[in-house]
Every structure is written in structure tokens, then in C-alpha cells.
Design a protein around this motif. Structure first.
Motif: not given
Length: 415
Positions: A277-283, A303-308
Motif C-alpha cells: 500500500n505504498v502511496v506514490v506522489y508522482a509529477d 507538489n513541491e513538498e513531495s521532494f526533499g
């Protein structure tokens, strides 16, 4: 006992550690390993008190949780430390000057090492074993979320020390309050080195507020770059393992970077992730490639918060890049300099990645889950250093020593 008095006792006890033989130290460690297993029931009962105060959905929950199996693993790590050569007293260099003066550079213990850590009771055993083997006393400042577990573990270790006639103050557990934190961060003359283990917020707080030397460890914002020459089967297994093996630890994958020419393989690379159940935040490009090929309930727009972000959870971002250089730029901008990986069959790009990526551990076609002292053959570890002064990467016995110069002569004087 007030903190200052405890620090005085630990400093005094630390001076006697230099007199312990390697055989004495190893015997203590082996007895601690046995005592950990023998006291499993009592330790787990106290650990349950800590767990009861934490939301199981909290990413820290898995780090806080002890099991009989994990205690056996901890005991095995302690035995591994006992089997390793002592890092103290090694002659690092030796020379004789023209005037006959003999100079040696010899490894020595730091003295007293302070550890500030969050919900990780295994650290209590790990730190003690590594500090004792390297001739150091240790002062522990755990969080309130693990106070019962830490207290139970320290009680077990103190019992072994008393059995061997060793001053139990070589291992001190401070109160889990902010006042104790302030005191240890400013304990000049009592503590030689502070090592924080925990979130980026904890590490930043310690770095900004300590007046004694700090080695930054723990925060891991880890990337895997799937290059245009990457092997899909390798990438699929590497991404799954580095993300799902233990998502709450610092070497877990946070961001998959993929070359745009391989977006057609993204669904296959991510195909095992729904099992956990991995949630993926994709561009945008990655989202379009995954839409209809990845469960909609687990697919989100980045979004920007998905990175870093160090997710410490079953969550991962995906960033699409148009070139190798763009991948390097993205990693450089968001990396915490912990562990970075490239999946590619192109040997030239592998070599460039090794040379150009600034991280403590750089991988080619290998899961970042291996950034671990035991996996590197170092026994247990005290943390993963993400800085460059003194120690970098998994910190084990050698990194817990400094050195001093020994000078012998026959009455030489300087003109």
C-alpha cells in the motif's frame, strides 16, 4: 540524581575504562547479549507501556517496537561487536626524528560520548556495546516516548556491569525532559562529543544549540535514479526493497527519479509497491504513465513538498527528468547526503554517478537498504554520519576513536 552530578560520575568512571583489558570488555559484552535475551519478557513488558502511548499509525511506531526476534538480533549484533578487533591502541603512524625522538600516532577513545535519540530503544544496546568496545563511557538522552523501554534496558546492562565489578556510571540514562537536553548540549568538560539520532528536526536543534562537537547522523532523504539504460527487472526489485523493507529507517527510498525515455516501464518498476500500500506522489509525466496502471487510491499528484521529504512511511515521490545531468541536479538539491542509487547498465554513467554524487554511500544497481553498519561488516552502528568531518557513513568502532601523539626520548631538548 541531578544531571550535573550524573555527568561528573560518568566522567570519573570513564577514566578507568582505559585499564580494562580487551578480554574484560568482550566478556562484559557477551554477558550483556545473554542478559538481553534472558530478560526479553521484562523488556517487552516495558516496551508495551511505551507503545500504548503512541499511535500505531505514527511512523515512529515501528522504530519504537521491540519483539523477541528483534532482541535476538540486537544480541547477535552485540556478540558481533565483541568479536571485532579493538579499535583502541592501534599505531596509526610511527617515525624517528633526526634527533632520535620517537613519535607514535595512536588511536584512543574520545572519553564520554553523549547520544540524543528518539523512539529507538535498540540504540540503547547498540550505543553501549560500541562505546564500551571503543573505550568510551556514554550518556544517553532518550525521548519520553521510549522512557520505559530505555530504563528497562539500562537496568539490564547495569546488572551485568555490577556483576563484573565495573562502575555502572560508564552508562548513564538522563531524564527524558528538555532541561536534561539543554544540560547535555552544554556539558563542556564532561561530554566530549554529541551524536543525535532521529528526525531532521532533532538533528537541526542539536546542531544549532550544542556548545560541544556534534556529529550529524540519521536524516536520510534517499533517491534512486532509474536511468535510460536501466534494467527493469533490477529496478523493480531495488525500488521495492529499498522502499518497503523497513520504511521507518533512514536508508529507505523517498524519491524515484526516472528518465523520461523509460516512463513506459514505470508501471512495471512500481508494480510490487501496492502489495505494501505504498502511496506514490508522482509529477505530471509520471502520473500520466501510472494512471490506470497503479491503484487510484494510492496515486497522488506531487507538489513541491513531495521532494526533499523523508517520509519514514509507505510513501514515495516520483520525479521525471530528461537527462542524466537533470537527475544529478535534482538529487543535489534535495539530498540529505545519506544514500543515493543509480540503476543503469551504462558503465560510464555508473562511474560519473559515483564521482559526482555527494553522499556518504553511493550505490550502483543495489538497494539503499544496505547502508547499515552490520551490512558493511562493521558490527553494530552508532548512526549514519551525513557530514564530512571525522566520520562519514556508518559509524562503528573506528569512528568512535580519536588519536594522540606519544613522544619518547633520551632527554632531548629543543634549541
Amino acid at each position: 540524581m541531578e544531571v550535573k552530578k550524573q555527568l561528573e560520575l560518568t566522567l570519573k568512571a570513564s577514566r578507568k575504562l582505559n585499564l580494562l583489558s580487551v578480554e574484560n570488555i568482550n566478556a562484559i559484552l557477551l554477558d550483556v547479549a545473554d542478559a538481553a535475551v534472558a530478560n526479553t519478557e521484562a523488556i517487552l513488558a516495558e516496551n508495551q507501556k511505551d507503545l500504548a502511548r503512541m499511535d500505531p499509525a505514527d511512523p515512529k511506531y515501528d522504530r519504537l517496537k521491540l519483539t523477541a526476534e528483534r532482541i535476538v538480533g540486537i544480541a547477535d549484533d552485540i556478540r558481533n561487536v565483541a568479536s571485532l578487533p579493538s579499535p583502541v591502541g592501534r599505531v596509526l603512524s610511527e617515525t624517528v626524528r633526526p634527533n632520535g625522538m620517537r613519535i607514535k600516532k595512536v588511536s584512543v577513545a574520545f572519553g564520554v560520548i553523549g547520544i540524543i535519540y528518539e523512539a529507538r530503544p535498540n540504540v540503547t544496546f547498540d550505543v553501549f556495546s560500541l562505546c564500551l568496545k571503543s573505550g568510551n563511557a556514554c550518556v544517553l538522552k532518550g525521548g519520553s516516548d521510549a522512557i520505559d523501554s530505555n530504563t528497562a534496558i539500562v537496568k539490564v546492562i547495569h546488572g551485568v556491569l555490577e556483576k563484573h565489578g565495573i562502575d555502572k556510571n560508564i552508562l548513564a540514562l538522563l531524564p527524558a525532559d528538555r532541561e536534561a537536553t539543554a544540560q547535555i548540549l552544554n556539558a563542556r568538560g564532561f561530554v566530549d562529543l554529541i551524536i543525535p539520532r532521529g528526525s531532521q528536526g532533532l538533528i537541526e536543534f542539536v546542531r544549532k544549540n550544542a556548545t560541544i562537537p556534534v556529529i550529524e547522523t540519521g536524516a536520510g532523504i534517499c533517491h534512486t535514479y532509474f536511468d535510460e539504460f536501466g534494467d527493469t527487472a533490477k529496478g523493480k526489485e531495488i525500488v521495492f526493497n529499498s522502499k518497503t523493507r523497513r520504511p521507518s529507517v533512514c536508508n529507505s527510498l523517498d524519491c524515484l527519479v526516472i528518465h523520461e525515455s523509460r516512463l513506459g516501464d514505470l508501471a512495471e518498476i512500481c508494480s510490487k509497491l501496492p502489495e505494501c500500500n505504498v502511496v506514490v506522489y508522482a509529477d505530471e509525466q509520471a502520473h500520466n504513465a501510472l494512471e490506470g496502471n497503479y491503484p487510484s487510491t494510492l496515486l497522488e499528484w506531487a507538489n513541491e513538498e513531495s521532494f526533499g521529504t523523508e517520509f519514514l512511511d509507505y510513501k514515495m515521490s516520483v520525479k521525471t527528468v530528461s537527462s542524466f545531468d537533470e537527475a544529478l541536479d535534482h538529487i543535489a538539491e534535495y539530498s540529505s547526503k545519506h544514500s543515493e542509487c543509480i540503476v543503469t547498465e551504462n558503465e560510464q554513467l555508473q562511474d560519473l554517478f559515483r564521482k559526482l554524487v555527494d553522499a556518504s554511500s553511493v550505490y550502483c544497481n543495489v538497494s539503499t537498504a544496505f547502508t547499515d553498519g552490520a551490512q558493511f561488516g562493521l558490527g553494530a552502528e552508532i548512526g549514519i554520519s551525513t557530514q564530512k568531518l571525522h566520520a562519514r557513513g556508518p559509524m562503528a568502532l573506528e569512528e568512535l576513536t580519536s588519536y594522540k601523539w606519544l613522544i619518547d626520548g633520551e632527554g632531548q631538548v629543543r634549541n
